[in-house]
Every structure is written in C-alpha cells, then in structure tokens.
Design a protein around this motif. Sequence first.
Motif, mmCIF file in Angstrom:
data_model
loop_
_atom_site.group_PDB
_atom_site.id
_atom_site.type_symbol
_atom_site.label_atom_id
_atom_site.label_comp_id
_atom_site.label_asym_id
_atom_site.label_seq_id
_atom_site.Cartn_x
_atom_site.Cartn_y
_atom_site.Cartn_z
ATOM 1 N N ILE A 1 0.845 -1.199 0.000
ATOM 2 C CA ILE A 1 0.000 0.000 0.000
ATOM 3 C C ILE A 1 0.879 1.247 0.000
ATOM 4 N N SER A 2 1.872 1.252 0.879
ATOM 5 C CA SER A 2 2.734 2.420 0.988
ATOM 6 C C SER A 2 3.479 2.697 -0.318
ATOM 7 N N ALA A 3 4.002 1.654 -0.937
ATOM 8 C CA ALA A 3 4.771 1.837 -2.176
ATOM 9 C C ALA A 3 3.874 2.288 -3.318
ATOM 10 N N HIS A 4 2.682 1.707 -3.412
ATOM 11 C CA HIS A 4 1.784 2.096 -4.503
ATOM 12 C C HIS A 4 1.254 3.510 -4.290
ATOM 13 N N LEU A 5 1.030 3.895 -3.025
ATOM 14 C CA LEU A 5 0.564 5.262 -2.772
ATOM 15 C C LEU A 5 1.593 6.254 -3.303
ATOM 16 N N LEU A 6 2.858 6.016 -3.001
ATOM 17 C CA LEU A 6 3.882 6.926 -3.494
ATOM 18 C C LEU A 6 3.999 6.822 -5.009
ATOM 19 N N GLY A 7 3.990 5.581 -5.528
ATOM 20 C CA GLY A 7 4.132 5.398 -6.964
ATOM 21 C C GLY A 7 3.041 6.114 -7.736
ATOM 22 N N LEU A 8 1.795 5.985 -7.255
ATOM 23 C CA LEU A 8 0.668 6.646 -7.919
ATOM 24 C C LEU A 8 0.771 8.153 -7.801
ATOM 25 N N GLY A 9 1.112 8.625 -6.597
ATOM 26 C CA GLY A 9 1.213 10.075 -6.390
ATOM 27 C C GLY A 9 2.244 10.678 -7.316
ATOM 28 N N ALA A 10 3.416 10.038 -7.398
ATOM 29 C CA ALA A 10 4.488 10.575 -8.240
ATOM 30 C C ALA A 10 4.106 10.485 -9.713
ATOM 31 N N PHE A 11 3.441 9.407 -10.094
ATOM 32 C CA PHE A 11 2.990 9.227 -11.477
ATOM 33 C C PHE A 11 2.017 10.347 -11.845
#
Lengths: 195, 415
Positions: free
Chosen positions: B132-142
């Motif tokens: 969850i934490s990694a995807h939250l950052l990945g999506l936000g940065a994307f």
Amino acid sequence: MTSAAEFAQQLKDEFGELISEPTEFRGEITVNIADASRITEVCEFAKHELDFDYLIDISTLDHYGEDPRFSVVYELSSISHRQHLRLKTQVTEEHGEVPTITGVWRTADWHEREAYDMMGIKFVGHPNLTRILMWEGYPHFPLRKDFPLEGKPTEVPDVAFTKTAPMEGGPFVTIASSENSTVREPRRRNPEDGK
Amino acid sequence: MSTTQDIEIRDTAAKMAAADELTDVQGEKMVLNMGPSHPATHGVLRLRLEMDGEIITKAEPDVGYLHRGDEKIAENMTYNQFLPYTDRLDYLAPLANNVHYVLAVEKLLGITDDLPERCQYIRTICCELARISAHLLGLGAFAMDTGAFTVFLHTFTEREKVYNLIEALTGARFTTSYTRVGGLSRDLPEGWLDELSNFLDEVEINFDETETLLTRNPIFLGRTQDVGIITREEAIDFGLSGPNLRGSGVEHDVRKAQPYMIYDRFDFDVPVGTTGDCYDRYAIRILEMRESVKILRQCIADIPGGPINVDDGKIVLPPKEKVMTNMEELIHQFMLVTQGQDAPVGEIYFGAENPKGELGFYIHSLGGGTPHRLKIRAPSFVNLSILSQLLPGHMIADVVAILGSLDFVMGECDR
C-alpha cells in the motif's frame, strides 16, 4: 499438471548426454548442461516445446581455484504451468565464453550485460555487450572472488576513479586466527595473497 | 533523410507531429540527456534520447549510478547481518524486502515449514502494508509527473500514516530491518492491530478520493491512455513483473502462482489489464491496494497468538536471561553472533511478489554462515530494460508518463 521434474526429464530425453540427471534441492529442479556452447538450443527447446516462456534471471558463480571456474545459472519459469526450472552450465577461465540467449528471451540482454560487467563472462553474439552497472573503461570484474572487498584503485581520466575503501572495522565476518583484526578483515582478504 | 519512417510511431499525437515533420525540412537529429538528476527519473536513471523534433527515435537507458555492490558485501556477512542492506534495495517498501529476504534464507535452511503461525501473519501484514505504501507513493508521483499535483499531496498524507504504523512496529520509519532469519525482531505493540484497522478504513476513503481525481480525469486520460503500450508478448519476453506485467494482460502474481507463506489462505483477486498502456498500469495499482486492504482485514481477523520465532537455538538468538544463566544458550548466542546460521551446501532461488514486481534472491551456499553468492533479482532492473524498446516512437512529453507508470526504484535497480 506436469511437474518441473518431468520437464527436466523431457529435456534429458531430447538432448541425452548433454543434460545431466536432474537434481532436486528444496523442491527445485536443477539440470546441468555439459557443453556451454549448446545453451541456446536447450533454451529454445525449453521455451518453445516445454512452454518455459519466462526467463526470471541469469546469475553467475565464481568457483575460484577450481576448473572450470565459472558457472552461469538460468532461472526459467513457465507462467502457464506455474513451474520453475534451473539450468546451469560451466565456463572455463581461458575460454570464458557462452553463446547469448538474447535471441530466445530479450530480457536476457541486461542480465547478460550484468554478468559480463560483474564476472567478466563473455556472451558471444550479444548485440551490445557493454558494462551496465560500472562505467565503460573500468578494468576489473568486481564479483570475482579474487577481487578484494575493499576494492582496487582505478582511474579512467575524465570519467571516474576509485580508491580502496578505508579500514574501519566493518560488520564483516572475520577469519578466526591469532592475527590482528586488520589482517582478519575480509576487506583485506584476497586470494591472490594466498590468504 | 528522416528516420521517422523507419520506426513505428506509437501514439496519436506523435503521429500528427510526424506527419507535420515530413513536410518540413529535415534537420539533424538531436541527442538529449535526461537525468541522472531529473525529477521524473525518480532517482538516478539516465536516458540518452535521440530525437527527431519531438519524437524519440532511439532511447538508451543508462543505469548503475547507485551501484553499491550489495551482492559483494553479502558474500562477507552472516545472513542476518545482510538484512539492513535489504532495506536499501526498494527503499519505498523496506518491510517487504526484509520479509522476502529472510524467506529466501529460510528456504535455504529448510525451516520454512517450522515458522510459527503468528510470525507468518505478521509478515503478511508487513508485505501488504508495504505494498500500500509503495503504490501510494508510486501513484502520487505518477500523477504529479502527468500534471496532477494534488494527488501527490493526497496520497502522501496517507503514506505518512503507514510510516507512523511502521515506526510503532519496528522503531524506524524507513530503515526497518524488522525481520530476522527464523522470525521477527519483536512482536506487535499493544493496540497496534486496532490502529491498523482504523488506518484501513481511512485509506479506503483515500482510494475513492484519488480515483475521483484521476480515473475519469480527461487530462490524465489524455496523458496516459494508449501511451506506452506494452503487448502481452513483449511483457513476457522482457521479463516484466508485478503491475507492469499484469497491466499487459498476463495473469501472473507470485502470490497466486507459487503461493509462499500463507497467501493460499486469503481470498483476494489479481487485477489484470487489457491494453497494457500507462492507464492500465495506474488502474492495476489502485485495484491492488484495495486487494491488499482485503488481505489485511483477513489477517487482523485471523491472527493467532503464540510465539513469533522458530524454536531452534541454532537459528534464532536465545532470550537474554537464558544466555546469562544457561551454558547451552550461551554457546548458541556465541555461535550465532560470530558465525551465523550454519546453512547446508546447496542453491535456492526464492521469488516473491514485491510492490514493484518479482523480487528474487538466488543464494548459492557452500555451507557455513555466509553465502558463497547472493544474487538479487531486482524487478526494477528488469522492468527498465524494456525502455529502449518502448520509448522510440513516443513524444518527449510521454517519457515522464511512461517512467511514472513503470514505477521503478533505482536503489534496487542498481543494488
């Protein structure tokens, strides 16, 4: 569902003496390929006939002081059969060459470049066999066992240089002996010194 | 003469631009260096782009700027000592790296089946929380790369809560080093599961809000749909894994294909894309986080009590009070600290579903406490290798969208 052991047997049936008896350790099947120059054929067969469509990884091993010195390890996986198979082959130091399998899986491109960069094994027929993690012109192969942990000084003018890492008692496993810790440090350990 | 005719023009905007170019006087091709320090490269990736006008004709990714020689370092350490180095592989999901690394060592030691239930549940919680934490950052940065800055602030706020949970659990926010070979460094703090439960309720609202900002946002759709299409065949051929592979329609998740730990007990789905464009990869990540929440809820409901470490003095450090009073425990403590776990001769590969894709460890052991060779199969390294195939034919502005959608971490790519 066909198991990895049965796939390994099929490989053996097809190639006979070239393929060793499959060995099993912790539920994984490994087969050894006696002649490294035929690795492409075996991979082609594994991909197209046995449906091992996914190349996970290529690793290399340095058996320093033994002959043949290097091993190349291919981790294959089949997405549809959900099976894993490991192929291994040996490379001598003098010869030092394996045919590329970039023609079978394009993902092999970067894995083979990394293996060349770190271990110095040449992949014949690779479209762009250059260093990938280190810089172009770096003279050593850092994952070989005769490359000390502290590094070797190098210099490529206008590109980059390296020095040996300072001795600061890192968290490394030392050799048991009555010598002082500087000598027992793995960073100092270098097979070339006979230690 | 232009080389735009030689390459396949990939998206609509680029096709229009290419049509224009052909009537223009053809100029020289330009080489553009993107990175190694560029906000859209998320670290130290360097791209050497050869451009004809705005269209990329050739792309050469250059990695290795963060190479620290982790594999060499591993050869000179005991298995537990290498654990902090795994924090620094995919530094956006250190907990998942910790868990998968010790699982690999445990497979080598042959103690996978001895792990206590509670330990396995806590490790599953760690993995899914990290996802969850990694995807939250990945999506936000994307989203930020494609112009939607608000999303980044939005997901980052939620990620902060994950870090608070991780801090309560491990004592560190980033460099967790939480697991140990054969168990965990400590049990769950009191009341932690309730906090986790509250967080799950909040984060689901956050997913809904993120989706209202992006899923039908015409600007976001314009930037991502039909951009960076990876076909099913390409994805398998290039060894992609994780959301990037599933975005192209390949139903392959290591948690389902070769279930490890206790993943076969949970009820969860594996989202799969259809076209393999940037938008599909975005959608997969959102859906995956929702599946992670489902798994976490089941973990909270089912988690048993009991020990968290295997009952073997040759694997796990004995309790301190016994070390001070019993001879046997003292010897175990001494041997573990100085020489580590005595691994058998053999070789194993263990691959597991990390947020970025399949993180694998190949360990070759000649016996004793240190590996003879430890090879890390880093998903980001493999996922980036497709760039030279994927980028040509796209416009320069699409590069940031494609990089964002591939969601890589250079820490694990360069090792």
